[in-house]
Design an enzyme around this catalytic site. Sequence first.
Site, mmCIF file in Angstrom:
data_model
loop_
_atom_site.group_PDB
_atom_site.id
_atom_site.type_symbol
_atom_site.label_atom_id
_atom_site.label_comp_id
_atom_site.label_asym_id
_atom_site.label_seq_id
_atom_site.Cartn_x
_atom_site.Cartn_y
_atom_site.Cartn_z
ATOM 1 N N CYS A 2 -17.895 27.220 44.088
ATOM 2 C CA CYS A 2 -18.069 26.770 45.277
ATOM 3 C C CYS A 2 -17.725 25.587 45.515
ATOM 4 O O CYS A 2 -17.248 24.689 44.647
ATOM 5 C CB CYS A 2 -19.783 26.610 44.971
ATOM 6 S SG CYS A 2 -20.972 28.028 45.027
ATOM 7 N N ARG A 27 -11.107 27.536 43.981
ATOM 8 C CA ARG A 27 -11.701 27.940 43.596
ATOM 9 C C ARG A 27 -12.462 29.088 43.271
ATOM 10 O O ARG A 27 -13.127 29.189 43.011
ATOM 11 C CB ARG A 27 -12.804 26.652 43.781
ATOM 12 C CG ARG A 27 -12.732 24.921 42.561
ATOM 13 C CD ARG A 27 -12.971 24.139 43.153
ATOM 14 N NE ARG A 27 -14.881 24.475 42.477
ATOM 15 C CZ ARG A 27 -14.750 23.768 41.550
ATOM 16 N NH1 ARG A 27 -14.235 22.577 41.369
ATOM 17 N NH2 ARG A 27 -16.288 23.492 41.287
ATOM 18 N N TRP A 76 -19.801 30.463 47.238
ATOM 19 C CA TRP A 76 -18.595 32.089 46.431
ATOM 20 C C TRP A 76 -20.670 32.562 46.207
ATOM 21 O O TRP A 76 -20.916 32.008 46.099
ATOM 22 C CB TRP A 76 -17.958 31.435 45.446
ATOM 23 C CG TRP A 76 -17.601 32.605 44.600
ATOM 24 C CD1 TRP A 76 -16.446 32.711 44.660
ATOM 25 C CD2 TRP A 76 -18.191 33.746 43.328
ATOM 26 N NE1 TRP A 76 -16.627 34.334 43.223
ATOM 27 C CE2 TRP A 76 -17.657 34.210 42.955
ATOM 28 C CE3 TRP A 76 -19.680 32.382 42.053
ATOM 29 C CZ2 TRP A 76 -17.582 35.021 41.703
ATOM 30 C CZ3 TRP A 76 -19.977 34.166 41.917
ATOM 31 C CH2 TRP A 76 -19.585 34.443 41.016
ATOM 32 N N ASN A 102 -23.731 22.969 44.857
ATOM 33 C CA ASN A 102 -23.346 23.757 43.825
ATOM 34 C C ASN A 102 -24.420 24.015 42.891
ATOM 35 O O ASN A 102 -24.727 23.133 42.545
ATOM 36 C CB ASN A 102 -22.030 23.317 43.903
ATOM 37 C CG ASN A 102 -20.503 23.289 44.468
ATOM 38 O OD1 ASN A 102 -20.867 23.328 45.910
ATOM 39 N ND2 ASN A 102 -19.302 22.746 44.389
ATOM 40 N N GLY A 103 -24.229 25.130 42.422
ATOM 41 C CA GLY A 103 -25.044 25.558 41.326
ATOM 42 C C GLY A 103 -25.702 26.662 40.982
ATOM 43 O O GLY A 103 -25.918 27.063 42.377
ATOM 44 N N GLU A 499 -4.652 38.587 26.781
ATOM 45 C CA GLU A 499 -4.238 38.062 28.009
ATOM 46 C C GLU A 499 -2.891 38.510 28.743
ATOM 47 O O GLU A 499 -3.655 38.138 30.276
ATOM 48 C CB GLU A 499 -3.335 36.401 27.310
ATOM 49 C CG GLU A 499 -4.020 35.680 28.304
ATOM 50 C CD GLU A 499 -4.136 34.719 29.274
ATOM 51 O OE1 GLU A 499 -5.842 35.157 29.423
ATOM 52 O OE2 GLU A 499 -4.539 34.362 30.338
ATOM 53 N N LYS A 503 -4.292 39.192 32.498
ATOM 54 C CA LYS A 503 -3.091 38.113 33.872
ATOM 55 C C LYS A 503 -2.659 39.977 35.074
ATOM 56 O O LYS A 503 -3.372 39.552 36.583
ATOM 57 C CB LYS A 503 -1.859 38.553 33.048
ATOM 58 C CG LYS A 503 -1.837 36.743 32.299
ATOM 59 C CD LYS A 503 -2.127 35.834 33.615
ATOM 60 C CE LYS A 503 -3.703 35.257 33.835
ATOM 61 N NZ LYS A 503 -4.596 34.409 32.776
ATOM 62 N N GLU A 506 -6.200 40.729 36.547
ATOM 63 C CA GLU A 506 -7.399 40.484 37.609
ATOM 64 C C GLU A 506 -6.145 39.535 38.563
ATOM 65 O O GLU A 506 -7.164 39.345 39.628
ATOM 66 C CB GLU A 506 -7.339 38.679 36.812
ATOM 67 C CG GLU A 506 -6.684 37.569 36.607
ATOM 68 C CD GLU A 506 -7.515 35.748 36.113
ATOM 69 O OE1 GLU A 506 -8.343 36.188 35.928
ATOM 70 O OE2 GLU A 506 -6.369 35.893 34.835
ATOM 71 N N HIS A 522 -9.280 55.788 18.067
ATOM 72 C CA HIS A 522 -10.704 55.949 18.448
ATOM 73 C C HIS A 522 -10.887 56.412 19.618
ATOM 74 O O HIS A 522 -12.145 55.761 20.065
ATOM 75 C CB HIS A 522 -11.379 54.980 17.742
ATOM 76 C CG HIS A 522 -11.119 54.795 16.243
ATOM 77 N ND1 HIS A 522 -11.566 55.338 15.792
ATOM 78 C CD2 HIS A 522 -9.923 53.754 15.328
ATOM 79 C CE1 HIS A 522 -11.037 55.217 13.794
ATOM 80 N NE2 HIS A 522 -10.109 54.054 14.657
ATOM 81 N N LYS A 621 -12.254 29.937 40.217
ATOM 82 C CA LYS A 621 -11.389 28.546 38.846
ATOM 83 C C LYS A 621 -12.437 28.887 37.831
ATOM 84 O O LYS A 621 -11.665 28.387 36.952
ATOM 85 C CB LYS A 621 -10.232 28.045 39.597
ATOM 86 C CG LYS A 621 -9.755 27.301 39.029
ATOM 87 C CD LYS A 621 -8.650 27.999 38.412
ATOM 88 C CE LYS A 621 -7.481 26.938 37.209
ATOM 89 N NZ LYS A 621 -6.849 27.867 36.986
HETATM 90 C C1 G6P Z 1 -12.498 31.819 35.292
HETATM 91 C C2 G6P Z 1 -11.168 31.342 34.996
HETATM 92 C C3 G6P Z 1 -10.120 31.625 33.929
HETATM 93 C C4 G6P Z 1 -10.134 30.656 32.430
HETATM 94 C C5 G6P Z 1 -12.446 30.909 32.698
HETATM 95 C C6 G6P Z 1 -12.593 30.067 31.772
HETATM 96 O O1 G6P Z 1 -12.907 32.732 34.916
HETATM 97 O O2 G6P Z 1 -10.496 32.109 36.413
HETATM 98 O O3 G6P Z 1 -8.606 31.717 34.741
HETATM 99 O O4 G6P Z 1 -9.709 31.728 32.090
HETATM 100 O O5 G6P Z 1 -12.966 31.416 33.608
HETATM 101 O O6 G6P Z 1 -12.249 28.266 32.540
HETATM 102 P P1 G6P Z 1 -12.351 27.423 31.331
HETATM 103 O O7 G6P Z 1 -11.823 26.125 32.451
HETATM 104 O O8 G6P Z 1 -13.713 27.074 30.686
HETATM 105 O O9 G6P Z 1 -11.107 27.425 30.473
#
Ligand code: G6P
Length: 626
Positions: A2, A27, A76, A102-103, A499, A503, A506, A522, A621
């Site tokens: 949010c 975000r 959100w 927010n929160g 990673e 990528k 997501e 396994h 984000k």
């Molecule tokens: C969210 C973002 C990711 C990020 C993760 C941790 O899921 O979409 O890209 O890696 O949060 O966020 P931070 O700000 O703690 O790195």
Amino acid sequence: MCGIVGYIGKKQAAPILLDGLSKLEYRGYDSAGLAVRDGEKDPVVVKAKGRLKDLSDKTAEGTTVFGCCGIGHTRWATHGEPSENNAHPHVSDGMNVVGVHNGIIENYQELKAKMIRKGYSFYSDTDTEVAIKTVDYYYRKYGVGPIDALAKTMVRVRGSYALAVMFKDYPGEIFVARKDSPMIIGLGEDETYVASDVPAILKYTRKVYYIGNLEMARLSAGQVTFYNLDGDTVEKPLTEITWDAEAAEKGGYEHFMMKEIHEQPKAILDTINSVVRFADGTASDGRTVAGKASIDLSSVGLTDEEIRKFRQIHIVACGSAYHVGIAAQYVIEDLAGVPVRVELGSEFRYRTLLLDPDDLVVIISQSGETADSLAALRESKEKGVRTLAIVNVVGSSIAREADYVFYTMAGPEIAVATTKAYSAQLVSCYILGIQFGLVRGTLSQEKADRLIQELSTLPGKIARILEDKERLQWFASKLSPAHDIFFLGRGLDYAICMEGSLKMKEISYVHSEAYAGGELKHGTISLIEEGTPVIGVLTQKDLIEKTISNMVEVGSRGAYLMGLTTNGNFSIEDQADFTYYIPRTDEHFTPSLAVVPLQLLGYYVACARGLDVDKPRNLAKSVTVE
Ligand code: G6P
């Protein structure tokens, strides 16, 4: 997650709120709304489900809503589905209190029951409506001012919040309260802004206050007063944001993600230059480095004496930052001989913590606001363990609360899928590994020098990969119809796979999994069918043959194979349908190079599937709630 924007000044508020909210779109959100007051009149509240554009269309870009004081919000959904009814702002009867939040209010059910007993009724499913009506209740019951009513609410509410509220009796003012959810206050010429994140107001002002945890503030045009929970006023320093506003624009790229992928050489170089000193006094230009270099962690706050004493390192992070931790574990253990344990923030906080006072907890976080990482930091501090934050956002909660801070120099990252922040975090961890190794005597000066020199070649090598991106675009077109994609690797290559797989899934919504090569038999191998794409990552000399064997195993069951390896390993071509080469570097640093083609693959597959690359569905984000 949010977003909040608020404005009080001489200009019309609605267009500013919409503009600010658009800067927070990255975000993640699923509905939006605003409330604007024209003098003493009641606020006009407008909300829309879906994109911010719908709210903008509804209000003719804000021009149909008059008034110079207002609050806006992108939601959100957490409590209650995404809908206009659940969107913020929320209001109490007669528009006495109108607010955005927010929160998460954890005890909202208990509070709601209490408010119902007191005669309140509820029109939405949100915890925010409960918070707003609780503020209203204390405001009316005790006949106190807004700050007292907020303080009384704050002691009864459990959870996290950034609240921005307008009271009917206080035209031209916004009251805010904060706990564990980011919020800043910006000051302009006879105007005041409030926002959950810097980009929202950067166009209007660079002067900001960071409101502390469990603090409140009273805002009017050009004026701010801060209060603690006792209602006493608190002094705050005004801080200047040094970010380049340009840095938060797309700069000719179709998506922020592609722009940020291309900013990786700079992010890495800036991060290196923030702590590496070159003997001739000049910083590296990323290609040619003259003279000896040394690492200086004084800006982080770590002394050699402290580095020598740490018994164990616990890296705690979420999402991609956790994947950085996995790679860092291999590198730091190998270079510095210190045991490293890596944990997800969400797991760390809920288990028995066997932390030793001589341990170091390293929190890695781009935003510095991820709720689980922040909670882990606090738990560690409570246990008397020293904490080091590797953080990108200056002044964020994690940066402020950690004992030591290593700032990554990635600049603002807008795309939800992290790229340049991940890369800058990786490099920070390499630097820690080298310095810990040197200080603790596991690395010779000569080896450390060589590693530092090699580090400074990474930006140039990434630039070379980026010049060759069309080959990946071509291969991505073959992958785009896939239902599942598997990533295989061992050791550091496995960390890269994690990673790469994230990528891919997501942003392209193609299911993918990263597997440690040895685990293939396994379980995963049963999922391999004719044409299933499998991407093998092979950058570690001693492990290449092992991973090739795994590729042969899945290849003989019909897998469509890509090999990602370093220049010179031509034998991979015998097995793979498509081979991609990255430049050679020290093996500890290959994650920095190998991740780039995988970021590009995810990006191109998502584009080929026509998806919203920068704002993938359901994702945020910065995950500021648990
Ligand atoms: C969210 C973002 C990711 C990020 C993760 C941790 O899921 O979409 O890209 O890696 O949060 O966020 P931070 O700000 O703690 O790195």
